[in-house]
Design a protein around this motif. Sequence first.
Motif, PDB file in Angstrom:
ATOM      1  N   ASP A 573      47.516  13.279  42.271  1.00 16.87           N
ATOM      2  CA  ASP A 573      47.514  12.836  43.667  1.00 16.87           C
ATOM      3  C   ASP A 573      47.774  14.005  44.615  1.00 16.87           C
ATOM      4  O   ASP A 573      47.750  13.835  45.835  1.00 16.87           O
ATOM      5  CB  ASP A 573      48.554  11.736  43.877  1.00 16.87           C
ATOM      6  CG  ASP A 573      49.956  12.173  43.536  1.00 16.87           C
ATOM      7  OD1 ASP A 573      50.710  12.526  44.454  1.00 16.87           O
ATOM      8  OD2 ASP A 573      50.315  12.167  42.331  1.00 16.87           O
ATOM      9  N   LEU A 574      48.027  15.171  44.100  1.00 20.39           N
ATOM     10  CA  LEU A 574      48.153  16.422  44.853  1.00 20.39           C
ATOM     11  C   LEU A 574      47.753  17.566  43.930  1.00 20.39           C
ATOM     12  O   LEU A 574      47.951  17.461  42.707  1.00 20.39           O
ATOM     13  CB  LEU A 574      49.585  16.632  45.339  1.00 20.39           C
ATOM     14  CG  LEU A 574      50.043  15.876  46.604  1.00 20.39           C
ATOM     15  CD1 LEU A 574      51.522  16.137  46.864  1.00 20.39           C
ATOM     16  CD2 LEU A 574      49.205  16.260  47.819  1.00 20.39           C
ATOM     17  N   PRO A 575      47.234  18.650  44.495  1.00 18.14           N
ATOM     18  CA  PRO A 575      46.783  18.834  45.882  1.00 18.14           C
ATOM     19  C   PRO A 575      45.586  17.933  46.180  1.00 18.14           C
ATOM     20  O   PRO A 575      44.914  17.450  45.267  1.00 18.14           O
ATOM     21  CB  PRO A 575      46.394  20.301  45.936  1.00 18.14           C
ATOM     22  CG  PRO A 575      46.042  20.642  44.522  1.00 18.14           C
ATOM     23  CD  PRO A 575      46.950  19.825  43.661  1.00 18.14           C
ATOM     24  N   MET A 576      45.326  17.719  47.437  1.00 19.27           N
ATOM     25  CA  MET A 576      44.302  16.770  47.823  1.00 19.27           C
ATOM     26  C   MET A 576      42.935  17.112  47.229  1.00 19.27           C
ATOM     27  O   MET A 576      42.134  16.230  46.926  1.00 19.27           O
ATOM     28  CB  MET A 576      44.205  16.681  49.348  1.00 19.27           C
ATOM     29  CG  MET A 576      45.495  16.211  50.022  1.00 19.27           C
ATOM     30  SD  MET A 576      46.117  14.635  49.351  1.00 19.27           S
ATOM     31  CE  MET A 576      44.827  13.515  49.863  1.00 19.27           C
ATOM     32  N   GLU A 577      42.693  18.391  47.038  1.00 21.92           N
ATOM     33  CA  GLU A 577      41.398  18.811  46.496  1.00 21.92           C
ATOM     34  C   GLU A 577      41.205  18.350  45.043  1.00 21.92           C
ATOM     35  O   GLU A 577      40.083  18.330  44.525  1.00 21.92           O
ATOM     36  CB  GLU A 577      41.273  20.334  46.563  1.00 21.92           C
ATOM     37  CG  GLU A 577      41.168  20.896  47.976  1.00 21.92           C
ATOM     38  CD  GLU A 577      42.513  20.983  48.689  1.00 21.92           C
ATOM     39  OE1 GLU A 577      42.537  21.367  49.868  1.00 21.92           O
ATOM     40  OE2 GLU A 577      43.549  20.647  48.056  1.00 21.92           O
ATOM     41  N   GLU A 578      42.317  17.971  44.380  1.00 24.38           N
ATOM     42  CA  GLU A 578      42.252  17.592  42.969  1.00 24.38           C
ATOM     43  C   GLU A 578      42.351  16.085  42.750  1.00 24.38           C
ATOM     44  O   GLU A 578      42.503  15.618  41.627  1.00 24.38           O
ATOM     45  CB  GLU A 578      43.372  18.298  42.193  1.00 24.38           C
ATOM     46  CG  GLU A 578      43.265  19.805  42.185  1.00 24.38           C
ATOM     47  CD  GLU A 578      42.011  20.271  41.468  1.00 24.38           C
ATOM     48  OE1 GLU A 578      41.567  19.574  40.529  1.00 24.38           O
ATOM     49  OE2 GLU A 578      41.463  21.328  41.846  1.00 24.38           O
ATOM     50  N   VAL A 579      42.265  15.332  43.833  1.00 20.18           N
ATOM     51  CA  VAL A 579      42.408  13.880  43.704  1.00 20.18           C
ATOM     52  C   VAL A 579      41.045  13.267  43.359  1.00 20.18           C
ATOM     53  O   VAL A 579      40.286  12.843  44.231  1.00 20.18           O
ATOM     54  CB  VAL A 579      42.983  13.267  45.003  1.00 20.18           C
ATOM     55  CG1 VAL A 579      43.155  11.759  44.840  1.00 20.18           C
ATOM     56  CG2 VAL A 579      44.313  13.910  45.362  1.00 20.18           C
ATOM     57  N   PHE A 580      40.749  13.271  42.079  1.00 20.36           N
ATOM     58  CA  PHE A 580      39.546  12.599  41.583  1.00 20.36           C
ATOM     59  C   PHE A 580      39.807  12.179  40.138  1.00 20.36           C
ATOM     60  O   PHE A 580      40.568  12.824  39.415  1.00 20.36           O
ATOM     61  CB  PHE A 580      38.308  13.501  41.670  1.00 20.36           C
ATOM     62  CG  PHE A 580      38.395  14.757  40.860  1.00 20.36           C
ATOM     63  CD1 PHE A 580      37.939  14.786  39.542  1.00 20.36           C
ATOM     64  CD2 PHE A 580      38.915  15.932  41.416  1.00 20.36           C
ATOM     65  CE1 PHE A 580      38.011  15.955  38.801  1.00 20.36           C
ATOM     66  CE2 PHE A 580      38.990  17.093  40.676  1.00 20.36           C
ATOM     67  CZ  PHE A 580      38.545  17.111  39.366  1.00 20.36           C
ATOM     68  N   PRO A 581      39.215  11.070  39.689  1.00 19.74           N
ATOM     69  CA  PRO A 581      39.506  10.565  38.338  1.00 19.74           C
ATOM     70  C   PRO A 581      38.941  11.472  37.266  1.00 19.74           C
ATOM     71  O   PRO A 581      37.770  11.861  37.312  1.00 19.74           O
ATOM     72  CB  PRO A 581      38.843   9.187  38.317  1.00 19.74           C
ATOM     73  CG  PRO A 581      37.795   9.246  39.380  1.00 19.74           C
ATOM     74  CD  PRO A 581      38.319  10.176  40.433  1.00 19.74           C
ATOM     75  N   ARG A 582      39.793  11.817  36.310  1.00 22.18           N
ATOM     76  CA  ARG A 582      39.328  12.591  35.162  1.00 22.18           C
ATOM     77  C   ARG A 582      38.589  11.696  34.169  1.00 22.18           C
ATOM     78  O   ARG A 582      37.684  12.156  33.463  1.00 22.18           O
ATOM     79  CB  ARG A 582      40.501  13.246  34.462  1.00 22.18           C
ATOM     80  CG  ARG A 582      41.188  14.457  35.094  1.00 22.18           C
ATOM     81  CD  ARG A 582      40.705  14.913  36.415  1.00 22.18           C
ATOM     82  NE  ARG A 582      41.376  16.138  36.869  1.00 22.18           N
ATOM     83  CZ  ARG A 582      41.729  16.362  38.118  1.00 22.18           C
ATOM     84  NH1 ARG A 582      41.492  15.440  39.057  1.00 22.18           N
ATOM     85  NH2 ARG A 582      42.310  17.501  38.464  1.00 22.18           N
ATOM     86  N   VAL A 583      39.002  10.441  34.083  1.00 26.82           N
ATOM     87  CA  VAL A 583      38.342   9.481  33.198  1.00 26.82           C
ATOM     88  C   VAL A 583      37.958   8.284  34.055  1.00 26.82           C
ATOM     89  O   VAL A 583      38.758   7.385  34.280  1.00 26.82           O
ATOM     90  CB  VAL A 583      39.275   9.044  32.047  1.00 26.82           C
ATOM     91  CG1 VAL A 583      38.541   8.089  31.104  1.00 26.82           C
ATOM     92  CG2 VAL A 583      39.800  10.250  31.288  1.00 26.82           C
ATOM     93  N   PRO A 584      36.748   8.225  34.573  1.00 22.87           N
ATOM     94  CA  PRO A 584      36.376   7.156  35.513  1.00 22.87           C
ATOM     95  C   PRO A 584      36.195   5.794  34.867  1.00 22.87           C
ATOM     96  O   PRO A 584      36.197   4.779  35.557  1.00 22.87           O
ATOM     97  CB  PRO A 584      35.060   7.658  36.104  1.00 22.87           C
ATOM     98  CG  PRO A 584      34.517   8.587  35.081  1.00 22.87           C
ATOM     99  CD  PRO A 584      35.690   9.234  34.414  1.00 22.87           C
ATOM    100  N   LYS A 585      36.029   5.749  33.546  1.00 16.87           N
ATOM    101  CA  LYS A 585      35.821   4.459  32.891  1.00 16.87           C
ATOM    102  C   LYS A 585      36.375   4.496  31.477  1.00 16.87           C
ATOM    103  O   LYS A 585      36.206   5.488  30.763  1.00 16.87           O
ATOM    104  CB  LYS A 585      34.330   4.100  32.858  1.00 16.87           C
ATOM    105  CG  LYS A 585      34.020   2.791  32.145  1.00 16.87           C
ATOM    106  CD  LYS A 585      32.547   2.439  32.244  1.00 16.87           C
ATOM    107  CE  LYS A 585      32.198   1.254  31.349  1.00 16.87           C
ATOM    108  NZ  LYS A 585      33.042   0.062  31.576  1.00 16.87           N
TER     109      LYS A 585
END
Length: 733
Positions: A573-585
């Motif tokens: 959830d931080l840094p903002m640039e890294e807020v993306f799912p590593r495992v989306p499903k």
Amino acid sequence: MMDQPWDRRQFLRNAALAGSALALPANEAIGMEPAAEPAPWFDRPMRWAQLTLVENDPGRYDLHFWLDYFARTHSDAACLSAGGCVAYYPTKIPLHYRSQWMGDGDPFGDLVAGCRKLNMVVLARTDPHAAHQDVCDAHPDWIAVDAEGRKRRHGSMPELWLTCGLGPYNFDFMTEVTREIVSRYQVDGVFSNRWSGSGMCYCEHCRQNFHSAAGLDLPRTLNPQDPARRAYIEWKQQRLFALWRVWDTAIRGANPNARFIANAGGGALSELDMKTIGELAPVLFADRQARSGVTPPWAAGKNAKEYRAAMGPKPIGGIFSVGVEEAYRWKDSVQSAPEIRLWALDGIANGLRPWFTKFGGVLYDQRWLPVVEELYGWLYRNERYLRNEAPLARVAMVYSQQTAHFYGGERARQKVEDHTLGYYQALIEARIPFEMVHDRLLDVSHLAPFKVLVLPNIAGLSDQQCRQIREFVERGGSLVATHETSLYSEWGVRRGDFGLADLFGAHFDGGLDERMMNSYLRLETDSQTGRRHPILAGLEATGRIINGVARVHTKAAPEYRNPPLTLIPSYPDLPMEEVFPRVPKTDIPEVYVREVGAGRVVYFPWDIDRTFWEVLAPDHGRLLRNAVEWAANEPRPVTVEGPGVLDVTVWRQKESMTVHLVNLTNPMMMKGPLREFIPLPAQHVAIRVPEGRKVKRVQLLVSALAPRVQTAGGEVRLTVPSLLDHEVVALDF
């Protein structure tokens, strides 16, 4: 760690021999005759009054004012201060401290005589939790002792001493006080406040009696998995139930129609076993007097349901204070009129018979008087519609004291009660009428009225309780469960798998995430039907929602496919640039929905209810609602549509049926006190008429309106045009 419980029967036999009158519980006693039928007065009172005198009231307060107020409010029962810490009558028992303002008078006797002229039931109130210096000097062993061996002074009045609730002060001295009061005044019962002691006591009597019963020293820890602590929890309960029986026997000896009425009971966090209380008590009173902190107003109704789960059809009163109930103890305060009314009304709507309580006979603030008088007047005029015979709810939520004691321990509020509060809030928002069930009363007769059982993290269940739940589903009942339900035994010992794994369609996979951050749930579409499961109704516009905070690792049974919710694991959830799912499903189920015979089962392996209580995310509330609706698979007994937050209850009386609507919509709903009621616009009500009944009249008992009614398909439909605080739809048959 103690993996297996000791021989409970043998423990209780030992306990029965360890100290005066310690006996087995009513349902486990050897050779004990069944309790006699309740005396006829218990079910008569509908409006209770309590006047708790302070020591300097005699000679200062206006006796005739109070008797007149009891008459104006149509109060048909009273609880009056008699003795214990302070005697308000000319006691002849040595060391029974008399009010220094009493002189040669008899304040208690005067009040009793006045109430008898009003044909009121009268209870004598005693309070044995504190004693004066002469008691300590004469009997130092009667005083409570802390873990360091020091006698305990009273926290707010240091010249007094705290008494041991489990020793001879209560068993011997207060037995004589109780006998004297009943013999002299022939009251209908004795209501004892703060009778169970003031926390852990290490006096010589507690040490000796506990060791004789359990063969152990008193515990120095609160860890329920410690053998001594586990034994102490059981021993203290049996000691207090023995005291209950001693006092009740003394009271009946002086007046066969009188009883001991303990100030005891409650929900999962309550100290004494509610099943045993329900067996012993002919009448009981929920002493949860007002809101404090973030207590919601529906908590008054929750008290009613918890007590009724153990008491069944026996009468239950709801004690409400006219003063502010906060930690700062402003006992001479007065709450706002809406705050008093809402707390009392939600209790009444859920089956409590109201009991107002006032501390001190001299009034400094009289603003509460017309509030109670108006409320009691309405209750008096509509009494026949309030003599409920049974609730008609089809959903029941289970609560578990053993889960709180042995699984929750010191963190029972967070690990147990917060789950219950979350699901309770969701059902209130959904306007689903529901009851509560005690987990030691899961037999056929207690579960027969219900279609759905909700288990909010009922982690600690015995093998027998799991069998009872399984049999409920086999009979066509449905189940909704959350988090660690059935993963532990009744003693709080973790199993290798869920006790209800066969119903859940899920197995424990060995792990628990206790604090997830930034985790989500993916909403799935069934690959075979191309549709989403009904449990996801109302969430069509999104593909994912937030997860909870804690989850049990589970492994699905081989036959379980196409879960409606799957896990999106935590990601930064931080840094903002890294807020993306590593495992989306993933294919990890986060809800199990199954049809089992004629029943249905929903299991959430995460803390959806607890998280809902903390966060109040609407998506979680919708899932909790949908789970119950899908599991029920039948029409509700009553449906109410319209804006706002309502507590909806439905009742059957002898020749009528009522639906209570309590308006909880308020900016102060979660943090009081209320300043005013916020009126709601029209509410559209559909009531299913019980089979074989014909409706001859429909009334609105609060507004006194005669609504326009439509009858179709076994339903009565009407509109309540507006709702300020409370409305009751009454159907006469």
